[in-house]
Design a protein around this motif. Sequence first.
Motif, PDB file in Angstrom:
ATOM      1  N   GLU A  81      -5.529  -1.993   3.425  1.00  0.00           N
ATOM      2  CA  GLU A  81      -4.726  -2.837   4.304  1.00  0.00           C
ATOM      3  C   GLU A  81      -5.231  -2.833   5.744  1.00  0.00           C
ATOM      4  N   LYS A  82      -5.631  -1.644   6.246  1.00  0.00           N
ATOM      5  CA  LYS A  82      -6.080  -1.534   7.636  1.00  0.00           C
ATOM      6  C   LYS A  82      -7.463  -0.902   7.709  1.00  0.00           C
ATOM      7  N   GLU A  83      -8.347  -1.335   6.794  1.00  0.00           N
ATOM      8  CA  GLU A  83      -9.687  -0.746   6.753  1.00  0.00           C
ATOM      9  C   GLU A  83     -10.414  -0.937   8.091  1.00  0.00           C
ATOM     10  N   PRO A  84     -11.266   0.033   8.468  1.00  0.00           N
ATOM     11  CA  PRO A  84     -11.723   1.162   7.660  1.00  0.00           C
ATOM     12  C   PRO A  84     -10.774   2.358   7.598  1.00  0.00           C
ATOM     13  N   GLN A  85      -9.581   2.215   8.140  1.00  0.00           N
ATOM     14  CA  GLN A  85      -8.600   3.290   7.981  1.00  0.00           C
ATOM     15  C   GLN A  85      -8.065   3.282   6.552  1.00  0.00           C
ATOM     16  N   VAL A  86      -8.069   4.447   5.935  1.00  0.00           N
ATOM     17  CA  VAL A  86      -7.609   4.608   4.553  1.00  0.00           C
ATOM     18  C   VAL A  86      -6.497   5.656   4.547  1.00  0.00           C
ATOM     19  N   PRO A  87      -5.403   5.410   3.840  1.00  0.00           N
ATOM     20  CA  PRO A  87      -4.330   6.413   3.793  1.00  0.00           C
ATOM     21  C   PRO A  87      -4.851   7.780   3.353  1.00  0.00           C
ATOM     22  N   GLU A  88      -4.634   8.780   4.182  1.00  0.00           N
ATOM     23  CA  GLU A  88      -5.157  10.117   3.878  1.00  0.00           C
ATOM     24  C   GLU A  88      -4.602  10.672   2.579  1.00  0.00           C
ATOM     25  N   GLU A 101       0.817  -1.213   0.000  1.00  0.00           N
ATOM     26  CA  GLU A 101       0.000   0.000   0.000  1.00  0.00           C
ATOM     27  C   GLU A 101       0.853   1.265   0.000  1.00  0.00           C
TER      28      GLU A 101
END
Length: 309
Positions: A255-262, A234
Amino acid sequence: MTIEILQTNKLLASCEAALAERYTVHRLHEAADPDALLADIAGRVRGIAGQRASRELIGKLPKLEIIANFGVGYDGIDTAAARERGIRVTNTPNVLNDAVAEITIGLMIALARRIPQADRFVREGRWLEGGYPLLTELNGKTVGILGLGRIGKEIAVRAQAMKMRVVYHGRRRQPDEPYVYYDALTDMARDCDWLVLIAPGGKGTEKIVSRQVLAALGPQGCLVNMARGTLVDEAALVELLANGGLGGAALDVFEKEPQVPEALFGLDNVVLSPHQGSATHQTRNKMGALVVANLDAHFAGEPLPSAVV
């Protein structure tokens, strides 16, 4: 006595209702003290319904016989631990093939024609200042599919309907399929306009779409991830999208949903989706029904509709 099962996460209402009609259901995800709940019921639980079952959890349930996973992907289930104990594991394949294939093509069109951006363009009144830029289309392009399983085949059929050329990569060549097979993913990425990911998650596919693969796809290529975020490097993906090393991406998983790269939020060459590949009423109801059917079959001593272990 009613058979007791453990539910490890929230399920569709229709599925939960059907389970409650048949079984005594203990909802681990709602327990104020999960450890206390497990200590109380451990010797009575014969089944699990849900998407998570770690080796630790399996080890705490000595009477466990079956884990009915809600979803086609079962990377949240420790299948090795289940196999060691002779515990059956099932999933919910086939019923979601059409829904996932549909949204895959939808995301491809959305990215190619920048449909979300065009919607904002109109809403913000910018059309009054001039026309929207010319973009591209799917027809005549080559799409490479990583994972030509049940869903991958449905995506291939729909891609052909869009007049695309289909090629694929997987663990092995499938002699009965008419599409060109690549035994090296990097080579396929180099020769493709679109790379669609629909392979299982897990350690065997972790970061299989490496920086090298993404670079091979290149500035004119587009990535579509409908599988698991773990398949992709990612950090490399974000970097290449930002610097032009990769043409675009349509992403339903992270990769770490629900966190999404800003860093993705400000990129115009990206379409983002909140892991809704199978998220339709029709499909989720069918998935829930298959969870129940697998449990019913097991406890009736009948063949399992969709066993994986």
